[in-house]
Structures are given as structure tokens and as C-alpha cells.
Design an enzyme around this catalytic site. Structure first.
Site, mmCIF file in Angstrom:
data_model
loop_
_atom_site.group_PDB
_atom_site.id
_atom_site.type_symbol
_atom_site.label_atom_id
_atom_site.label_comp_id
_atom_site.label_asym_id
_atom_site.label_seq_id
_atom_site.Cartn_x
_atom_site.Cartn_y
_atom_site.Cartn_z
ATOM 1 C CG ASP A 1 0.653 -4.167 2.441
ATOM 2 O OD1 ASP A 1 0.085 -4.778 2.906
ATOM 3 O OD2 ASP A 1 0.930 -3.233 2.136
ATOM 4 C CD GLU B 1 7.991 -0.250 7.720
ATOM 5 O OE1 GLU B 1 7.218 -0.943 6.738
ATOM 6 O OE2 GLU B 1 8.496 0.377 6.835
ATOM 7 C CD GLU C 1 0.487 -1.803 7.695
ATOM 8 O OE1 GLU C 1 0.741 -1.326 8.975
ATOM 9 O OE2 GLU C 1 0.925 -1.082 6.681
ATOM 10 C CE LYS D 1 2.970 -5.830 3.441
ATOM 11 N NZ LYS D 1 2.405 -4.639 4.432
ATOM 12 C CG ASP E 1 -0.401 0.103 2.169
ATOM 13 O OD1 ASP E 1 1.177 0.111 2.352
ATOM 14 O OD2 ASP E 1 -1.020 -0.172 3.871
ATOM 15 C CB SER E 2 4.652 2.210 0.084
ATOM 16 O OG SER E 2 5.016 0.872 -1.284
HETATM 17 O O1 KIV Z 1 3.456 -1.601 1.039
HETATM 18 C C1 KIV Z 1 4.652 -1.484 1.496
HETATM 19 O O2 KIV Z 1 5.535 -1.095 0.682
HETATM 20 C C2 KIV Z 1 5.414 -2.350 2.692
HETATM 21 C C3 KIV Z 1 6.818 -2.976 3.157
HETATM 22 C C4 KIV Z 1 7.301 -1.721 3.074
HETATM 23 C C5 KIV Z 1 6.441 -4.103 3.080
HETATM 24 O O3 KIV Z 1 4.099 -2.903 3.315
#
Ligand code: KIV
Length: 264
Positions: free
Chosen positions: A84, A182, A116, A114, A45-46
Site C-alpha cells: 500500500d 471502500e 488511493e 495499491k 497502511d492501516s
Molecule cells: O490500509 C488498508 O488496510 C487498506 C484496506 C482497508 C483496503 O487500504
């Protein structure tokens, strides 16, 4: 060779082979990642920060993630792709979370999701029992920025380090196939990697982790500011600016399009 499954990553860890993960958000990026021999593509989600121009990952929605993950899948049909789960897609009840994770696989073609944080082992159990592989994510949690207040290294004091270790064990016991660490100190990354049977995937958590994940735009040198944990392996941002300036110059001077760019 068949498509990669999560058990391949456990075998990689056993064999002491590092697992290489990169983020991607488009078909061109995922195709390049596969051509480069990357093991796992994370649609992180980045992409809210890197591709969509948001200040945080909070505004990223399920629909945005589905859209980008489907593109990544089209660019890399054989890759192992992780979706994510965005903010609020898995916080409002287990049924809703399982439904959203299911959409990642069914509608966008992801192989795993994924999540968090370390709070809810029951959610991980339900996802795994539903046939959805889970990658955990501990340490710095960008989706919690509003409550935590700043992006900082997590686990510098012993109490916080012990909490991260306990969460990592919980994630493993609940059935996750690996965990992202992280921005934890390198020594804590090593301790967790030694304590777990599943692979650890570090970002800013030292070289002892079973693998590494980086944000593509940091790695390519597109983001203006490089985090300490990242390395610019190229200056693609600068190359883009130069190419576009040359294009603008040639259009204005009349040099482009040339006869070879013109249909007869
Ligand atoms: O969103 C993302 O890119 C991430 C990575 C930094 C692990 O969660």
C-alpha cells in the site's frame, strides 16, 4: 503450481469465484494467512493504526511500509503480496512515485502496489508500463482524512456515485488489475462490479463485489472498536489479555517457570 500473477484474479472474476484478501504486517500474520488459504495479502497502511498506534494513516512512511512488507514476504514466500503506497509517496510527481513503487518490489518483495484515489491515470499507466501491477482504491480514502474531515460512506447521492463510477472506469482504462471499493453503498458496489471488466475488491461495499478485503485486526477481534463493515471471527485480543494475565500470575506465584521449563 507457479506463483500467482494478476491474470489469475481476472480469471477468478470471470469464473465467478470470490477473491479473498486480508491485511498483514508481520511474518507470523502472513504465514497464518497463507496457511488459511487467503488469496492476496495486502500490507495496508492501516498498520499505522493497528500495529503502530497512530490515529490516522498519515504518519506512515515508505520506510515503515518497506520494513513491514519485507517481513510479510519472509513469512509467506509464495503469497501474492500488495504494497500500500503511503501518504506522500506518490503525490509529488510521477518519477518519484514510480521510484517508490519500484522500491516496494525490489527491496521488500511485493508483487503489486495499491494507490488511493482516482485522480491520475497517467501515473497508473506509467507504473504498469514499468512492470508494476496496480490495485486502485476508491470510495472512502483514509489518506484524505485531513481534507474530507470524517470517515464516511461515499456515493450515497447520485452525483457522488457517478463520480466514483467514472473514476473506476478511468482506473480500469489506465491498466489497473483490480480496484478496492471502500465504504460505498452495496448497490453502488454492485453497479461498479457489473460495469467493470477488472475485479472489484470490497470493504464495506456489499456482497456483489468480486472479492472482499478486511483488516486483520478487525477480523481477529484485536481492535477495540469493530467497524460496521467488519466481523470479529475470533476474540484474539481477549485471548491475549487472558494469556498474559495468567503468565503474570504464575511468575508472581512462582508456578512459572516449572521444572519442565528449566534447563538441567
Ligand atoms: O490500509 C488498508 O488496510 C487498506 C484496506 C482497508 C483496503 O487500504
Amino acid at each position: 503450481m507457479g506463483k500467482t500473477t494478476v491474470s489469475a484474479f481476472a480469471r477468478r472474476r470471470e469464473a465467478g469465484e470470490k477473491i479473498v484478501v486480508i491485511t498483514a504486517g508481520s511474518a507470523a500474520e502472513s504465514a497464518a494467512a497463507v496457511a488459511a488459504g487467503i488469496d492476496i495479502i495486502l500490507v495496508g497502511d492501516s498498520l499505522g493504526n493497528t500495529m503502530l498506534g497512530f490515529d490516522t494513516t498519515i504518519p506512515v512512511t515508505m520506510e515503515m511500509m518497506l520494513h513491514h512488507t519485507a517481513a510479510v514476504r519472509r513469512g509467506a514466500p509464495e503469497a501474492f503480496v500488495i504494497f500500500d503506497m503511503p501518504f506522500m509517496s506518490y503525490h509529488t510527481g510521477i518519477d518519484e512515485a514510480v521510484r517508490n513503487a519500484g522500491r516496494a518490489l525490489q527491496e521488500a518483495g511485493a508483487d503489486a502496489v495499491k494507490l488511493e484515489g482516482g485522480a491520475d491515470p497517467e501515473l497508473i499507466r506509467r507504473l504498469v508500463a514499468s512492470g508494476i501491477p496496480v490495485l486502485g482504491h476508491l470510495g472512502l480514502l483514509p489518506q484524505s482524512i485531513q481534507t474530507v474531515g470524517s470517515y464516511r460512506v461515499v456515493g450515497r447521492d447520485e452525483a457522488e456515485a457517478n463520480r466514483v463510477i467514472a473514476e473506476a472506469r478511468m482506473i480500469e482504462d489506465a491498466g489497473a488489475f483490480a480496484v478496492v471499493l471502500e465504504c460505498v453503498p452495496g448497490e453502488l458496489g454492485r453497479r461498479i462490479t457489473e460495469k467493470l471488466r477488472i475485479p472489484t475488491i470490497g470493504i464495506g461495499s456489499g456482497a456483489a463485489c468480486s472479492g472482499q478485503v478486511q483488516v486483520l485486526y478487525d477480523t481477529l477481534g484485536i481492535t477495540a472498536r469493530t467497524p460496521k463493515h467488519a466481523k470479529r471471527f475470533a476474540e484474539v485480543g481477549e485471548a491475549m489479555r487472558k494469556a498474559l494475565a495468567a503468565y503474570a500470575e504464575e511468575v508472581r506465584s512462582g508456578a512459572f517457570p516449572a521444572p519442565e521449563n528449566t534447563f538441567k
